[in-house]
Scaffold this motif. Structure first.
Motif, mmCIF file in Angstrom:
data_model
loop_
_atom_site.group_PDB
_atom_site.id
_atom_site.type_symbol
_atom_site.label_atom_id
_atom_site.label_comp_id
_atom_site.label_asym_id
_atom_site.label_seq_id
_atom_site.Cartn_x
_atom_site.Cartn_y
_atom_site.Cartn_z
ATOM 1 N N GLN A 105 0.804 -1.215 0.000
ATOM 2 C CA GLN A 105 0.000 0.000 0.000
ATOM 3 C C GLN A 105 0.840 1.268 0.000
ATOM 4 O O GLN A 105 1.876 1.352 0.648
ATOM 5 C CB GLN A 105 -0.927 0.015 1.214
ATOM 6 N N ASN A 106 0.372 2.255 -0.731
ATOM 7 C CA ASN A 106 0.956 3.590 -0.726
ATOM 8 C C ASN A 106 0.850 4.157 0.689
ATOM 9 O O ASN A 106 -0.244 4.263 1.235
ATOM 10 C CB ASN A 106 0.189 4.472 -1.722
ATOM 11 N N PRO A 107 1.973 4.545 1.322
ATOM 12 C CA PRO A 107 1.916 5.061 2.705
ATOM 13 C C PRO A 107 1.056 6.309 2.854
ATOM 14 O O PRO A 107 0.558 6.588 3.946
ATOM 15 C CB PRO A 107 3.383 5.374 3.026
ATOM 16 N N ASP A 108 0.877 7.061 1.762
ATOM 17 C CA ASP A 108 0.076 8.286 1.806
ATOM 18 C C ASP A 108 -1.290 8.108 1.160
ATOM 19 O O ASP A 108 -1.938 9.090 0.784
ATOM 20 C CB ASP A 108 0.828 9.423 1.095
ATOM 21 N N LEU A 109 -1.742 6.873 1.033
ATOM 22 C CA LEU A 109 -2.967 6.590 0.283
ATOM 23 C C LEU A 109 -4.163 7.405 0.764
ATOM 24 O O LEU A 109 -4.948 7.914 -0.028
ATOM 25 C CB LEU A 109 -3.303 5.101 0.377
ATOM 26 N N LEU A 110 -4.311 7.556 2.074
ATOM 27 C CA LEU A 110 -5.504 8.226 2.616
ATOM 28 C C LEU A 110 -5.181 9.590 3.212
ATOM 29 O O LEU A 110 -5.948 10.105 4.030
ATOM 30 C CB LEU A 110 -6.173 7.334 3.663
ATOM 31 N N ALA A 111 -4.075 10.183 2.782
ATOM 32 C CA ALA A 111 -3.738 11.521 3.262
ATOM 33 C C ALA A 111 -4.843 12.505 2.894
ATOM 34 O O ALA A 111 -5.309 12.542 1.758
ATOM 35 C CB ALA A 111 -2.417 11.984 2.651
ATOM 36 N N GLY A 112 -5.293 13.272 3.871
ATOM 37 C CA GLY A 112 -6.340 14.264 3.637
ATOM 38 C C GLY A 112 -7.750 13.733 3.732
ATOM 39 O O GLY A 112 -8.715 14.507 3.639
ATOM 40 N N VAL A 113 -7.916 12.440 3.939
ATOM 41 C CA VAL A 113 -9.253 11.844 4.051
ATOM 42 C C VAL A 113 -9.854 12.164 5.417
ATOM 43 O O VAL A 113 -9.141 12.262 6.418
ATOM 44 C CB VAL A 113 -9.167 10.317 3.835
ATOM 45 N N ASP A 114 -11.164 12.325 5.464
ATOM 46 C CA ASP A 114 -11.884 12.551 6.719
ATOM 47 C C ASP A 114 -11.526 11.453 7.711
ATOM 48 O O ASP A 114 -11.770 10.274 7.467
ATOM 49 C CB ASP A 114 -13.390 12.540 6.428
ATOM 50 N N ARG A 115 -10.941 11.831 8.849
ATOM 51 C CA ARG A 115 -10.479 10.826 9.809
ATOM 52 C C ARG A 115 -11.631 10.024 10.394
ATOM 53 O O ARG A 115 -11.439 8.898 10.865
ATOM 54 C CB ARG A 115 -9.666 11.471 10.924
ATOM 55 N N GLU A 116 -12.852 10.566 10.388
ATOM 56 C CA GLU A 116 -13.991 9.810 10.912
ATOM 57 C C GLU A 116 -14.280 8.589 10.040
ATOM 58 O O GLU A 116 -14.705 7.551 10.541
ATOM 59 C CB GLU A 116 -15.225 10.714 11.005
ATOM 60 N N GLY A 275 -3.260 4.666 5.948
ATOM 61 C CA GLY A 275 -2.991 5.469 4.764
ATOM 62 C C GLY A 275 -2.476 6.858 5.068
ATOM 63 O O GLY A 275 -2.502 7.738 4.212
ATOM 64 N N ASN A 276 -1.980 7.063 6.301
ATOM 65 C CA ASN A 276 -1.434 8.353 6.715
ATOM 66 C C ASN A 276 -0.112 8.132 7.441
ATOM 67 O O ASN A 276 0.161 7.055 7.967
ATOM 68 C CB ASN A 276 -2.401 9.087 7.659
ATOM 69 N N ILE A 277 0.700 9.180 7.499
ATOM 70 C CA ILE A 277 1.961 9.132 8.214
ATOM 71 C C ILE A 277 1.817 9.855 9.554
ATOM 72 O O ILE A 277 1.339 10.985 9.616
ATOM 73 C CB ILE A 277 3.100 9.781 7.403
ATOM 74 N N TYR A 335 8.817 3.377 5.347
ATOM 75 C CA TYR A 335 7.445 3.849 5.544
ATOM 76 C C TYR A 335 6.461 2.671 5.516
ATOM 77 O O TYR A 335 5.332 2.777 5.052
ATOM 78 C CB TYR A 335 7.045 4.875 4.472
ATOM 79 N N ASN A 336 6.915 1.544 6.027
ATOM 80 C CA ASN A 336 6.122 0.323 6.055
ATOM 81 C C ASN A 336 6.531 -0.419 7.325
ATOM 82 O O ASN A 336 7.705 -0.768 7.492
ATOM 83 C CB ASN A 336 6.415 -0.520 4.807
#
Length: 411
Positions: A105-116, A275-277, A335-336
């Motif tokens: 998986q891309n380590p930044d896959l869900l960057a900026g996604v609503d955390r809820e 999906g976030n760092i 990053y994994n």
């Protein structure tokens, strides 16, 4: 001798099948992978059948489809986890299947996604797969987590290389970390496995009452439960078959006493979660519970992780990894967690493994809790080791003995 990419890929697949899950004749195999690594999954499938697998089931995901869901699906949809996926895994686990997970998986896959949305999915999947995870953490079946590159992950690890070279560079790093490129990988793993078991045997004979960690940003005391068990390298399932849960692995680990963690600890490597760092964070503990969280990056995601359930406020794993381990010495940041945890001492937020206490494999969740092992819907490792970390073992009589000095074993 310099081996070709195809030769290394074949050898890596053979390690996954023969050492990772140690496939048996007429055994089912469940494998999860992404669309980035269909070819690798095909090679593993062929080798599994050649070694007697009865049937191979492959669950394929796609990063772009996952991101599309998080961007456009409604929040209430993330409370749902498909029951048929739960039934599939539980049925296969109960019928002695082996499980291989190929991480990419891309380590930044869900960057900026609503955390809820992220939090809702983590809770829903954690609750749905709780029984399956309990079987896994009790060694009821063989399982192994390995990795293969994706384009976005490779770009994250090697941002300074030309795009056309990034995937090859990550493949080579994985081949090196998993000992695939050595002259005889299977023998190399047997030797390495014995070294890890020797370290675990030493610590099990000591039966330290507690460990004390000291380093820049860290002053932490961890009490260990009575009759705790250190383990490392290969495990043995309830059918008596050995398997390697993580490839690579450089750790020797056990479980802490749930209420026995006090002090503070700082991360030394970024944590890729949901999906976030999450990076440069410090956790403070009192009687086992996390009472304060500070992070330079990913504060809200880290808080969401800890809020998964009550058990996510406590630790479930204590792992020792020398700073001079091959992955650490490579100087790479993957990053994994599969790789980064094997370059550094680490701890885990959440549930403990049942086999980390004598007789634990046959205990119920309530019995494990009564013996001091934490229960949670989650289990997330984070890295705390460095070249200046010292760790002492504290005996029942208060005697202090060194375990790590300047990041490495003293025995």
């Amino acid at each position: 001798m310099l081996l070709s990419f195809d030769t290394n890929l074949l050898r890596y697949a053979e390690l996954a099948v023969k050492v990772g899950v140690n496939i048996q004749k007429n055994q089912f195999l469940y494998m999860s992978c992404s669309t980035d690594n269909i070819k690798f999954a095909q090679i593993i499938t062929k080798i599994a059948y050649e070694n007697g697998a009865k049937q191979v089931f492959v669950d394929i995901s796609d990063d772009e489809l996952v991101r599309t869901r998080y961007d456009f699906a409604t929040k209430d949809s993330f409370d749902f986890f498909p029951p048929w996926k739960v039934q599939e895994r539980e049925w296969l686990a109960e019928h002695g299947a082996a499980f291989i997970s190929i991480m990419s998986q891309n380590p930044d896959l869900l960057a900026g996604v609503d955390r809820e949305k992220i939090m809702a999915f983590q809770k829903a999947s954690g609750q749905a797969l709780a029984n399956y995870r309990g079987l896994m953490q009790s060694d009821k079946f063989s399982w192994s987590v390995i990795a293969a590159p994706s384009k976005n992950w490779a770009a994250k690890v090697f941002p300074n290389l030309p795009e056309v070279e990034q995937m090859d560079a990550l493949w080579e790093a994985i081949f090196s970390a998993t000992r695939t490129n050595l002259e005889n990988p299977v023998d190399a793993w047997r030797t390495h496995d014995q070294l890890l078991h020797d370290k675990a045997d030493y610590l099990n004979n000591k039966q330290y009452k507690a460990l004390h960690y000291s380093a820049t940003g860290t002053d932490l005391t961890i009490t260990l439960p009575a009759k705790h068990v250190w383990t490392g390298g290969s495990s043995v399932n309830t059918q008596g078959q050995s398997f390697m849960a993580n490839m690579p692995t450089e750790e020797v680990f056990t479980a802490p006493l749930k209420t026995g963690v006090n002090g503070y600890v700082s991360s030394t490597k970024p944590l890729s979660y949901g999906g976030n760092i999450i990076d440069e964070f410090t956790l403070t503990f009192k009687e086992g519970r996390i009472i304060e969280v500070q992070a330079e990056q990913g504060q809200e995601i880290l808080e969401s992780l800890i809020a998964t359930d009550e058990g996510a406020h406590y630790l479930g794993e204590v792992a020792l990894v020398p700073h001079q381990s091959p992955i650490s010495q490579s100087g790479l940041l993957f990053y994994n967690t599969l790789f980064d945890e094997n370059a550094s001492n680490h701890l885990a937020i959440g549930s403990a493994y049942a086999f980390c206490i004598e007789g634990g494999k046959d205990m119920s969740p309530d019995e494990l809790l009564a013996n001091g092992l934490n229960q949670s819907l989650t289990h997330v490792d984070f890295m705390i080791g460095s070249a200046n970390m010292n760790i002492d073992g504290i005996r029942d009589d208060g005697q202090i003995e060194p375990i790590f000095r300047n990041g490495n074993w003293v025995f």
